[in-house]
Design a protein around this motif. Structure first.
Motif, PDB file in Angstrom:
ATOM      1  N   ARG A  19      -1.873 -10.207  -4.320  1.00 55.55           N
ATOM      2  CA  ARG A  19      -1.582 -10.141  -2.886  1.00 55.55           C
ATOM      3  C   ARG A  19      -1.112 -11.505  -2.368  1.00 55.55           C
ATOM      4  O   ARG A  19      -1.583 -12.549  -2.808  1.00 55.55           O
ATOM      5  CB  ARG A  19      -2.814  -9.708  -2.108  1.00 55.55           C
ATOM      6  CG  ARG A  19      -3.277  -8.278  -2.363  1.00 55.55           C
ATOM      7  CD  ARG A  19      -4.525  -7.957  -1.557  1.00 55.55           C
ATOM      8  NE  ARG A  19      -5.625  -8.867  -1.858  1.00 55.55           N
ATOM      9  CZ  ARG A  19      -6.085  -9.784  -1.019  1.00 55.55           C
ATOM     10  NH1 ARG A  19      -5.556  -9.918   0.195  1.00 55.55           N
ATOM     11  NH2 ARG A  19      -7.099 -10.569  -1.359  1.00 55.55           N
ATOM     12  N   ASN A  20      -0.204 -11.464  -1.426  1.00 53.30           N
ATOM     13  CA  ASN A  20       0.329 -12.697  -0.850  1.00 53.30           C
ATOM     14  C   ASN A  20      -0.786 -13.604  -0.338  1.00 53.30           C
ATOM     15  O   ASN A  20      -0.826 -14.802  -0.652  1.00 53.30           O
ATOM     16  CB  ASN A  20       1.298 -12.329   0.280  1.00 53.30           C
ATOM     17  CG  ASN A  20       1.855 -13.531   1.013  1.00 53.30           C
ATOM     18  OD1 ASN A  20       1.154 -14.193   1.760  1.00 53.30           O
ATOM     19  ND2 ASN A  20       3.131 -13.803   0.819  1.00 53.30           N
ATOM     20  N   LEU A  21      -1.707 -13.052   0.439  1.00 56.00           N
ATOM     21  CA  LEU A  21      -2.768 -13.871   1.021  1.00 56.00           C
ATOM     22  C   LEU A  21      -3.707 -14.438  -0.025  1.00 56.00           C
ATOM     23  O   LEU A  21      -4.247 -15.539   0.139  1.00 56.00           O
ATOM     24  CB  LEU A  21      -3.553 -13.050   2.043  1.00 56.00           C
ATOM     25  CG  LEU A  21      -4.624 -13.798   2.846  1.00 56.00           C
ATOM     26  CD1 LEU A  21      -4.008 -14.949   3.634  1.00 56.00           C
ATOM     27  CD2 LEU A  21      -5.356 -12.835   3.785  1.00 56.00           C
ATOM     28  N   ALA A  22      -3.889 -13.706  -1.124  1.00 53.00           N
ATOM     29  CA  ALA A  22      -4.801 -14.159  -2.181  1.00 53.00           C
ATOM     30  C   ALA A  22      -4.335 -15.473  -2.805  1.00 53.00           C
ATOM     31  O   ALA A  22      -5.158 -16.257  -3.296  1.00 53.00           O
ATOM     32  CB  ALA A  22      -4.932 -13.081  -3.253  1.00 53.00           C
ATOM     33  N   ILE A  23      -3.028 -15.726  -2.792  1.00 49.38           N
ATOM     34  CA  ILE A  23      -2.507 -16.975  -3.354  1.00 49.38           C
ATOM     35  C   ILE A  23      -3.046 -18.158  -2.550  1.00 49.38           C
ATOM     36  O   ILE A  23      -3.566 -19.126  -3.108  1.00 49.38           O
ATOM     37  CB  ILE A  23      -0.964 -16.980  -3.348  1.00 49.38           C
ATOM     38  CG1 ILE A  23      -0.406 -15.755  -4.062  1.00 49.38           C
ATOM     39  CG2 ILE A  23      -0.437 -18.264  -4.002  1.00 49.38           C
ATOM     40  CD1 ILE A  23       1.100 -15.585  -3.905  1.00 49.38           C
TER      41      ILE A  23
ATOM     42  N   SER B  28       2.240  -8.410   6.717  1.00 47.47           N
ATOM     43  CA  SER B  28       1.439  -7.563   5.829  1.00 47.47           C
ATOM     44  C   SER B  28       0.801  -8.352   4.700  1.00 47.47           C
ATOM     45  O   SER B  28       0.390  -7.770   3.689  1.00 47.47           O
ATOM     46  CB  SER B  28       2.325  -6.459   5.227  1.00 47.47           C
ATOM     47  OG  SER B  28       3.403  -7.023   4.491  1.00 47.47           O
ATOM     48  N   GLN B  29       0.672  -9.688   4.852  1.00 42.57           N
ATOM     49  CA  GLN B  29       0.251 -10.527   3.729  1.00 42.57           C
ATOM     50  C   GLN B  29      -1.135 -10.188   3.192  1.00 42.57           C
ATOM     51  O   GLN B  29      -1.444 -10.497   2.044  1.00 42.57           O
ATOM     52  CB  GLN B  29       0.312 -12.012   4.111  1.00 42.57           C
ATOM     53  CG  GLN B  29      -0.709 -12.442   5.139  1.00 42.57           C
ATOM     54  CD  GLN B  29      -0.667 -13.937   5.422  1.00 42.57           C
ATOM     55  OE1 GLN B  29      -1.004 -14.368   6.497  1.00 42.57           O
ATOM     56  NE2 GLN B  29      -0.280 -14.745   4.458  1.00 42.57           N
TER      57      GLN B  29
ATOM     58  N   GLY C 155       5.160  -9.591  -6.119  1.00 37.41           N
ATOM     59  CA  GLY C 155       6.277  -8.908  -6.756  1.00 37.41           C
ATOM     60  C   GLY C 155       7.163  -8.211  -5.738  1.00 37.41           C
ATOM     61  O   GLY C 155       8.401  -8.275  -5.810  1.00 37.41           O
ATOM     62  N   GLY C 156       6.531  -7.555  -4.765  1.00 35.04           N
ATOM     63  CA  GLY C 156       7.284  -6.924  -3.694  1.00 35.04           C
ATOM     64  C   GLY C 156       7.983  -7.944  -2.818  1.00 35.04           C
ATOM     65  O   GLY C 156       9.100  -7.725  -2.344  1.00 35.04           O
ATOM     66  N   ASN C 157       7.329  -9.106  -2.591  1.00 40.51           N
ATOM     67  CA  ASN C 157       7.956 -10.181  -1.823  1.00 40.51           C
ATOM     68  C   ASN C 157       9.229 -10.673  -2.501  1.00 40.51           C
ATOM     69  O   ASN C 157      10.232 -10.959  -1.843  1.00 40.51           O
ATOM     70  CB  ASN C 157       6.995 -11.368  -1.659  1.00 40.51           C
ATOM     71  CG  ASN C 157       5.796 -11.086  -0.774  1.00 40.51           C
ATOM     72  OD1 ASN C 157       4.889 -11.907  -0.698  1.00 40.51           O
ATOM     73  ND2 ASN C 157       5.762  -9.936  -0.117  1.00 40.51           N
ATOM     74  N   VAL C 158       9.193 -10.781  -3.832  1.00 42.80           N
ATOM     75  CA  VAL C 158      10.394 -11.178  -4.582  1.00 42.80           C
ATOM     76  C   VAL C 158      11.476 -10.115  -4.441  1.00 42.80           C
ATOM     77  O   VAL C 158      12.659 -10.426  -4.214  1.00 42.80           O
ATOM     78  CB  VAL C 158      10.053 -11.413  -6.066  1.00 42.80           C
ATOM     79  CG1 VAL C 158      11.331 -11.610  -6.889  1.00 42.80           C
ATOM     80  CG2 VAL C 158       9.130 -12.620  -6.226  1.00 42.80           C
ATOM     81  N   ALA C 159      11.095  -8.856  -4.546  1.00 45.02           N
ATOM     82  CA  ALA C 159      12.068  -7.760  -4.469  1.00 45.02           C
ATOM     83  C   ALA C 159      12.791  -7.738  -3.135  1.00 45.02           C
ATOM     84  O   ALA C 159      13.985  -7.426  -3.064  1.00 45.02           O
ATOM     85  CB  ALA C 159      11.373  -6.416  -4.716  1.00 45.02           C
ATOM     86  N   GLU C 160      12.088  -8.067  -2.037  1.00 48.90           N
ATOM     87  CA  GLU C 160      12.676  -7.983  -0.701  1.00 48.90           C
ATOM     88  C   GLU C 160      13.012  -9.344  -0.103  1.00 48.90           C
ATOM     89  O   GLU C 160      13.528  -9.412   1.010  1.00 48.90           O
ATOM     90  CB  GLU C 160      11.716  -7.244   0.240  1.00 48.90           C
ATOM     91  CG  GLU C 160      11.314  -5.860  -0.214  1.00 48.90           C
ATOM     92  CD  GLU C 160      12.480  -4.891  -0.272  1.00 48.90           C
ATOM     93  OE1 GLU C 160      13.574  -5.223   0.225  1.00 48.90           O
ATOM     94  OE2 GLU C 160      12.303  -3.799  -0.837  1.00 48.90           O
TER      95      GLU C 160
ATOM     96  N   ARG D 286       0.014 -11.686  17.151  1.00 49.01           N
ATOM     97  CA  ARG D 286       1.379 -11.510  16.635  1.00 49.01           C
ATOM     98  C   ARG D 286       1.365 -10.750  15.308  1.00 49.01           C
ATOM     99  O   ARG D 286       2.170  -9.834  15.106  1.00 49.01           O
ATOM    100  CB  ARG D 286       2.044 -12.887  16.464  1.00 49.01           C
ATOM    101  CG  ARG D 286       3.277 -12.913  15.573  1.00 49.01           C
ATOM    102  CD  ARG D 286       4.394 -12.014  16.088  1.00 49.01           C
ATOM    103  NE  ARG D 286       5.510 -11.955  15.156  1.00 49.01           N
ATOM    104  CZ  ARG D 286       5.652 -11.060  14.196  1.00 49.01           C
ATOM    105  NH1 ARG D 286       4.720 -10.122  14.021  1.00 49.01           N
ATOM    106  NH2 ARG D 286       6.694 -11.070  13.408  1.00 49.01           N
ATOM    107  N   LYS D 287       0.476 -11.111  14.411  1.00 50.77           N
ATOM    108  CA  LYS D 287       0.487 -10.496  13.074  1.00 50.77           C
ATOM    109  C   LYS D 287      -0.006  -9.052  13.095  1.00 50.77           C
ATOM    110  O   LYS D 287       0.267  -8.290  12.169  1.00 50.77           O
ATOM    111  CB  LYS D 287      -0.342 -11.332  12.097  1.00 50.77           C
ATOM    112  CG  LYS D 287       0.308 -12.667  11.768  1.00 50.77           C
ATOM    113  CD  LYS D 287      -0.136 -13.187  10.413  1.00 50.77           C
ATOM    114  CE  LYS D 287       0.753 -14.337   9.973  1.00 50.77           C
ATOM    115  NZ  LYS D 287       0.679 -14.586   8.537  1.00 50.77           N
ATOM    116  N   SER D 288      -0.722  -8.680  14.139  1.00 52.12           N
ATOM    117  CA  SER D 288      -1.192  -7.295  14.239  1.00 52.12           C
ATOM    118  C   SER D 288      -0.339  -6.479  15.198  1.00 52.12           C
ATOM    119  O   SER D 288      -0.705  -5.364  15.553  1.00 52.12           O
ATOM    120  CB  SER D 288      -2.660  -7.261  14.677  1.00 52.12           C
ATOM    121  OG  SER D 288      -2.828  -7.885  15.927  1.00 52.12           O
ATOM    122  N   ALA D 289       0.809  -7.030  15.597  1.00 59.11           N
ATOM    123  CA  ALA D 289       1.645  -6.356  16.599  1.00 59.11           C
ATOM    124  C   ALA D 289       2.160  -5.011  16.108  1.00 59.11           C
ATOM    125  O   ALA D 289       2.222  -4.046  16.876  1.00 59.11           O
ATOM    126  CB  ALA D 289       2.812  -7.254  17.005  1.00 59.11           C
TER     127      ALA D 289
END
Length: 490
Positions: free
Chosen positions: A120-124, A141-142, A148-153, A328-331
């Protein structure tokens, strides 16, 4: 272009179960159901079957079998994507990377992390925090989305203005090709000889290979970070203030904007203390040394007041800063509380066009009879209009799609593009014909063929068939002519 698979579902499942735990070769309809869509739930398709391999060797064997039998493969991460990029193919395999979830190495001296794609992004950042480091790109959505999905998009996030998108924070990617070979693009160095294949693979939406390992750069945590919140009585003033901040030589860590619909929804959800009467809200985060932050905060406050801010407030503690960002992040989920459904668009425009485009969107909202809430990365012009609708009302989704298409066309017309970080997927494939010529689209097809000659990787996504584009342009031309005729006759 893939042809019809040369193997039955039962035969395919039997081959996979010879080297993957049979529990993770999913063929029954009920268990496959969660895989029928990604976060763009308006576009759904049930896959032939789903596999969850655990090793790179297993991924290789899956790809070799699918390539041999012309079976489409859709790689999947956490399923948080918003363009139907991970929607299954009805005659294909969903290859889930959920079990590839290990942080393999963090090197605090080199400031790098080596990760499996399901991390997960946040886990990093959580793991790197012990070394005073963090990972820059931070999509909303971090908490759930994977690297992997972050790289794809080529995902970004609220801090992408200063620290860049995924592509700016990568060193290398290991991936399995359509034929089942393992290749690595990129290197540990700041540069590498030859073509920049790492930038080509990043944002390719699973069309060129299956990512099995990622190496990212880590950043030192800033000494200080504070947020200035500014409310405005018009979208025009808020949009103009964005350019004002940048023109003063301030590069904020994040510069985000919300309109009135989003402000109220986010504040109801997060209790962030937003000015609920405001028509536009800016969140401007400045980070660095204490002296640098103090100077830039004072300048930002002055700029906002100059552009007509009715409310200006600066965070006084880390808890207050986190709360302002929580809103903002929960918007996105917050807006989901005020409408049965919403359609999240993603286009990018030049910053100078912000006020113009937001004003035009308000007019389009009236024309289509649909509300729109705007939440976006104002600093780099990446818009995220949320069109509110009710899928239970006949014809309303189709009207919503038309509204979304008009927004993307507007983005292109003012010098922007049809996506910023969500990708094309299925959702925007028609609008590719607006932004690119047939010659440019042919180049995309040529690149795809070089990596995936059989066309089995995520077919039908990202790049439209040229015939489809020609038909779409012809239809658009006819509609434009009809509108001109109707306007001429009053």
């Amino acid at each position: 272009m893939t042809t019809k698979p040369t193997v039955s579902k039962a035969q395919l499942a039997e081959q996979f179960r010879s080297f993957i735990d049979p529990r993770f070769v999913i063929t029954d309809e009920e268990t496959k159901k969660p895989y029928e869509c990604d976060g763009m739930s308006m576009y759904c398709e049930m896959p032939l079957l789903v596999v969850l391999p655990e090793t790179v060797e297993q991924v290789q064997r899956v790809m070799r079998i699918c390539n041999e039998h012309q079976v489409p493969v859709v790689a999947r991460g956490a399923g948080t994507g918003l363009s139907a990029g991970a929607m299954p193919h009805k005659e294909g395999v969903v290859l889930s990377l959920a079990k590839f979830n290990r942080i393999m190495e963090i090197d605090p001296l080199a400031r790098t992390a080596r990760l499996q794609p399901g991390v997960r992004n946040l886990a990093i950042s959580e793991e790197a925090a012990q070394y005073g480091l963090y990972y820059g790109p931070d999509p909303s959505s971090q908490i759930a989305c994977t690297i992997g999905g972050n790289v794809a998009e080529n995902s970004g996030g609220v801090h992408c203005l200063k620290y860049g998108l995924t592509v700016h924070n990568l060193l290398s990617v290991e991936m399995v090709t359509a034929e089942g070979d393992v290749v690595t693009v990129g290197s540990d160095g700041l540069d590498a000889c030859g073509m920049d294949l790492l930038a080509l693979v990043t944002g390719s939406e699973g069309l060129l290979g299956v990512v099995t390992e990622v190496k990212v750069k880590l950043l030192p945590k800033p000494e200080v970070a504070r947020v200035v919140m500014a409310g405005f009585d018009s979208v025009q003033n808020g949009g103009d203030a964005v350019g004002g901040v940048i023109s003063h030589g301030i590069i904020p860590g994040g510069l985000e904007m919300m309109d009135s619909h989003a402000i109220v929804a986010a504040d109801d959800f997060a209790k962030a203390g937003y000015p609920r009467e405001a028509k536009a809200l800016l969140l401007c985060e400045v980070d660095g040394t204490e002296e640098e932050v103090d100077e830039h905060i004072a300048q930002a406050e002055e700029v906002f007041r100059k552009f007509g801010a009715t409310t200006v407030r600066t965070s006084r503690s880390e808890e207050e800063r986190a709360l302002l960002w929580k809103g903002r992040k929960s918007a996105f989920p917050a807006v989901g509380r005020i409408s049965p459904d919403y359609y999240c668009m993603d286009g990018t425009i030049p910053r100078r066009e912000l006020a113009n485009v937001l004003t035009r969107m308000e007019e389009m909202s009236e024309e289509f009879g649909l509300r729109v809430a705007n939440v976006f990365h104002a600093g780099d012009g990446n818009l995220h209009p949320l069109i509110l609708f009710d899928a239970n009302v006949p014809g309303e989704f189709e009207r919503t799609e038309a509204f979304g298409s008009s927004i993307l066309k507007l983005c292109v017309d003012v010098g922007g593009c049809i996506t910023g970080e969500h990708g094309v997927g299925v959702e925007k494939i028609r609008q590719m014909a607006i932004q690119f010529s047939d010659e440019e689209l042919q180049q995309f097809h040529d690149v795809k063929a070089a990596f995936d000659p059989a066309g089995i990787l995520n077919p039908g996504k990202g790049v439209p068939a040229l015939r489809f584009c020609q038909e779409y342009r012809s239809l658009e031309h006819k509609q434009h002519k009809q509108e001109q005729t109707e306007a001429a006759h009053g």
